[in-house]
Design an enzyme around this catalytic site. Structure first.
Site, mmCIF file in Angstrom:
data_model
loop_
_atom_site.group_PDB
_atom_site.id
_atom_site.type_symbol
_atom_site.label_atom_id
_atom_site.label_comp_id
_atom_site.label_asym_id
_atom_site.label_seq_id
_atom_site.Cartn_x
_atom_site.Cartn_y
_atom_site.Cartn_z
ATOM 1 N N ASN A 163 33.355 40.075 36.914
ATOM 2 C CA ASN A 163 32.705 39.608 37.422
ATOM 3 C C ASN A 163 31.975 40.948 38.523
ATOM 4 O O ASN A 163 30.966 41.356 38.643
ATOM 5 C CB ASN A 163 33.766 38.779 39.309
ATOM 6 C CG ASN A 163 33.482 37.377 38.635
ATOM 7 O OD1 ASN A 163 32.890 36.256 37.586
ATOM 8 N ND2 ASN A 163 35.144 36.918 38.267
ATOM 9 N N VAL A 164 33.220 41.726 38.847
ATOM 10 C CA VAL A 164 32.953 42.821 38.789
ATOM 11 C C VAL A 164 31.676 43.829 37.489
ATOM 12 O O VAL A 164 31.122 44.302 38.231
ATOM 13 C CB VAL A 164 33.923 44.144 39.634
ATOM 14 C CG1 VAL A 164 33.543 44.443 39.836
ATOM 15 C CG2 VAL A 164 34.775 42.882 40.605
ATOM 16 N N LYS A 222 42.874 47.635 42.098
ATOM 17 C CA LYS A 222 44.237 48.162 43.388
ATOM 18 C C LYS A 222 45.119 48.711 43.123
ATOM 19 O O LYS A 222 46.079 49.645 43.700
ATOM 20 C CB LYS A 222 43.742 47.034 44.643
ATOM 21 C CG LYS A 222 44.568 45.822 44.526
ATOM 22 C CD LYS A 222 44.209 45.218 45.650
ATOM 23 C CE LYS A 222 44.113 43.641 45.456
ATOM 24 N NZ LYS A 222 42.821 43.441 44.319
ATOM 25 N N GLU A 266 40.823 32.702 43.393
ATOM 26 C CA GLU A 266 41.136 32.452 42.133
ATOM 27 C C GLU A 266 41.382 30.798 41.549
ATOM 28 O O GLU A 266 42.291 30.515 41.911
ATOM 29 C CB GLU A 266 41.747 33.229 41.731
ATOM 30 C CG GLU A 266 40.741 34.920 42.265
ATOM 31 C CD GLU A 266 41.566 35.860 41.117
ATOM 32 O OE1 GLU A 266 42.109 36.079 40.347
ATOM 33 O OE2 GLU A 266 41.086 36.953 41.670
ATOM 34 N N LYS A 306 46.661 45.466 48.753
ATOM 35 C CA LYS A 306 46.512 46.167 49.621
ATOM 36 C C LYS A 306 46.964 47.129 51.157
ATOM 37 O O LYS A 306 46.468 48.261 51.198
ATOM 38 C CB LYS A 306 45.051 44.944 50.314
ATOM 39 C CG LYS A 306 44.068 44.399 48.838
ATOM 40 C CD LYS A 306 43.010 43.315 50.291
ATOM 41 C CE LYS A 306 41.928 42.875 49.337
ATOM 42 N NZ LYS A 306 41.559 41.826 49.451
ATOM 43 N N GLY A 325 31.022 39.651 49.135
ATOM 44 C CA GLY A 325 30.967 39.381 47.711
ATOM 45 C C GLY A 325 31.110 40.293 46.310
ATOM 46 O O GLY A 325 30.906 41.624 46.144
HETATM 47 N N1 LIG Z 1 35.859 40.273 42.423
HETATM 48 C C1 LIG Z 1 35.623 40.637 43.479
HETATM 49 O O1 LIG Z 1 34.896 40.502 44.290
HETATM 50 C C2 LIG Z 1 37.203 41.574 43.749
HETATM 51 C C3 LIG Z 1 36.884 42.666 44.951
HETATM 52 C C4 LIG Z 1 37.709 43.960 45.158
HETATM 53 C C5 LIG Z 1 38.330 44.344 43.891
HETATM 54 N N2 LIG Z 1 38.034 43.018 42.346
HETATM 55 C C6 LIG Z 1 39.051 43.880 41.630
HETATM 56 O O2 LIG Z 1 38.132 44.268 41.019
HETATM 57 C C7 LIG Z 1 38.496 44.143 39.411
HETATM 58 C C8 LIG Z 1 37.468 42.863 38.785
HETATM 59 O O3 LIG Z 1 37.701 42.315 39.234
HETATM 60 P P1 LIG Z 1 36.844 40.902 38.410
HETATM 61 O O4 LIG Z 1 36.630 39.671 39.575
HETATM 62 O O5 LIG Z 1 36.001 41.082 37.783
HETATM 63 O O6 LIG Z 1 37.873 40.392 37.460
HETATM 64 P P2 LIG Z 1 38.080 39.407 36.155
HETATM 65 O O7 LIG Z 1 36.583 39.001 36.262
HETATM 66 O O8 LIG Z 1 39.370 38.554 35.933
HETATM 67 O O9 LIG Z 1 37.311 39.912 35.299
HETATM 68 C C9 LIG Z 1 38.420 41.522 34.461
HETATM 69 C C10 LIG Z 1 37.596 42.074 33.165
HETATM 70 O O10 LIG Z 1 38.548 43.199 33.128
HETATM 71 C C11 LIG Z 1 39.199 42.757 31.813
HETATM 72 N N3 LIG Z 1 40.325 43.563 30.889
HETATM 73 C C12 LIG Z 1 41.518 42.502 30.909
HETATM 74 N N4 LIG Z 1 42.137 43.460 30.270
HETATM 75 C C13 LIG Z 1 41.974 44.479 30.326
HETATM 76 C C14 LIG Z 1 42.381 45.848 29.526
HETATM 77 N N5 LIG Z 1 43.643 46.218 29.361
HETATM 78 N N6 LIG Z 1 41.562 46.412 29.587
HETATM 79 C C15 LIG Z 1 39.832 46.648 29.349
HETATM 80 N N7 LIG Z 1 39.928 45.475 30.057
HETATM 81 C C16 LIG Z 1 40.604 44.159 30.245
HETATM 82 C C17 LIG Z 1 39.080 41.284 30.937
HETATM 83 O O11 LIG Z 1 38.568 41.455 29.482
HETATM 84 P P3 LIG Z 1 39.313 39.520 29.437
HETATM 85 O O12 LIG Z 1 38.026 38.249 29.471
HETATM 86 O O13 LIG Z 1 38.514 39.569 28.358
HETATM 87 O O14 LIG Z 1 40.153 39.641 29.473
HETATM 88 C C18 LIG Z 1 37.136 40.903 31.886
HETATM 89 O O15 LIG Z 1 36.526 41.589 31.387
HETATM 90 C C19 LIG Z 1 39.979 43.565 39.542
HETATM 91 O O16 LIG Z 1 41.008 44.133 39.593
HETATM 92 C C20 LIG Z 1 40.171 43.172 41.136
HETATM 93 O O17 LIG Z 1 41.521 42.657 41.908
HETATM 94 C C21 LIG Z 1 38.108 42.292 42.633
#
Ligand SMILES: NC(=O)c1ccc[n+]([C@@H]2O[C@H](COP(=O)([O-])OP(=O)(O)OC[C@H]3O[C@@H](n4cnc5c(N)ncnc54)[C@H](OP(=O)(O)O)[C@@H]3O)[C@@H](O)[C@H]2O)c1
Length: 339
Positions: free
Chosen positions: A13-14, A122, A206, A221, A319
């Site tokens: 997502n990010v 984090k 989630e 956090k 978001g």
């Molecule tokens: N969503 C929010 O609003 C938000 C807010 C603040 C912080 N965050 C943090 O930002 C990070 C990303 O969030 P998100 O919502 O984008 O997560 P997400 O949608 O679950 O996406 C995670 C991404 O990381 C990839 N990934 C998994 N293992 C990996 C590895 N070893 N090396 C490289 N990439 C890998 C996944 O690939 P696959 O799909 O192939 O597994 C996917 O592309 C998280 O740590 C989350 O806690 C998110």
């Protein structure tokens, strides 16, 4: 630094929102000053892609959209160790069971090679902040993580830039949006499962909300904040933690009857030379600043020796754009000084 070559670790997502922002430079002219170039992107199970000349953001989006994966078999650790880039941007998922790995390893590899590391994840801040800071310092680079807590709201930057010479005595806040939404729905009479389903439908919870409901997300956090702002030297396991899974609507109605609301409160205080941290549902008087939070709002209150309490309120969680902004704020911090 003129121009920044990015290695993006994670395209969920990010990651996607960040690349969407880069794909539309006209919508955000001040980004041009950073001269960002994505030279590689990796995922967990959906391949990777690298090009030393840069991958056009629109091409990255189109490739993933068309094929559901990237064309190369590129592991993140190998990319962090071997490719030529300036900043590793860590956007992989939080791994509580793995105590922040493999993201910590990615960051260590980048920093040890004299590459900056920016994390929205984090985990590395909660489990490895002192070590990663030391590696960054030893190699003349930075480890930044503004997006890790409260999206792009200036939490770490506030402490870093705006409170020089003060001592942070304590922190408290409501840091987990999912539980705030769920508790709000339960106040209106919904059971836990129904309230969680509503939070999922809003795109806030989630698919597996376990880490939110049991307080792990909040504990991670809080640890990240306490380590960076208070030098606490904690890990999330040291946080006294209770989630909201045991609560039923009648508990919240009874609290209302007493003129109170229940919130999942995070608190870190310095006591006898060490920092104690707790995450737990608390009944707050309606006049308490945290009791006024609604929906996905979150708040952090920093208790300082010279400036008293300073609060940062993030309303109606911005978001993904807010999180992507947090990453960009770190890149601005690394980039050329603003005009
Ligand atoms: N969503 C929010 O609003 C938000 C807010 C603040 C912080 N965050 C943090 O930002 C990070 C990303 O969030 P998100 O919502 O984008 O997560 P997400 O949608 O679950 O996406 C995670 C991404 O990381 C990839 N990934 C998994 N293992 C990996 C590895 N070893 N090396 C490289 N990439 C890998 C996944 O690939 P696959 O799909 O192939 O597994 C996917 O592309 C998280 O740590 C989350 O806690 C998110």
């Amino acid at each position: 630094m003129t121009g920044m070559r990015l290695l993006l670790a994670g395209f969920g997502n990010v990651g996607r929102r960040l690349v969407e922002l880069l794909a539309d430079p006209g919508a955000w002219p001040s980004l041009a000053a950073l001269d960002l170039k994505v030279v590689a992107v990796t995922t967990g199970r959906h391949g990777g892609w690298a090009d030393p000349d840069g991958l056009a953001p629109a091409r990255i989006l189109a490739e993933y959209e068309a094929r559901g994966r990237f064309p190369q078999d590129l592991g993140t650790l190998a990319a962090a160790r071997e490719l030529d880039y300036d900043v590793l941007v860590e956007l992989s998922p939080l791994n509580v069971a793995g105590r922040g790995e493999p993201a910590i390893g990615h960051m260590r590899a980048a920093l040890a090679r004299g590459r900056h590391a920016v994390s929205a994840n984090k985990g590395p801040v909660a489990w490895a902040w002192p070590e990663l800071q030391a590696v960054a310092r030893a190699n003349g680079v930075r480890f930044l993580h503004e997006a890790a807590v409260m999206d792009g709201a200036p939490v770490f930057n506030l402490a870093r830039h705006c409170l020089p010479g003060t001592v942070v005595l304590g922190l408290d806040g409501v840091l987990n949006s999912t539980t705030n939404v769920v508790l709000g729905r339960m106040e209106q009479g919904a059971g836990l499962a129904e309230a969680v389903a509503a939070a999922q439908a809003m795109g806030i919870a989630e698919a597996d909300p376990g880490a939110d409901l049991d307080g792990w997300d909040a504990a991670v956090k809080l640890t990240a904040l306490a380590n960076v702002l208070m030098g606490a030297g904690l890990t999330p396991e040291a946080v006294r933690r209770r989630g909201i899974g045991h609560l039923v609507p009648a508990d919240l109605a009874a609290a209302r009857g007493r003129g109170r609301r229940v919130k999942l409160v995070c608190e870190a205080v310095r006591r006898d030379g060490r920092v104690e941290a707790v995450v737990e549902p608390r009944e707050l008087e309606l006049g308490h600043p945290f009791a006024r939070l609604e929906g996905s709002d979150s708040v952090l209150r920093v208790h300082t020796d010279r400036m008293g309490r300073i609060s940062i309120l993030e309303e109606e969680g911005p978001g993904l754009t807010g999180t992507a902004y947090g990453v960009l704020a770190d890149l601005f911090e690394l980039g050329p000084a603003p005009e």
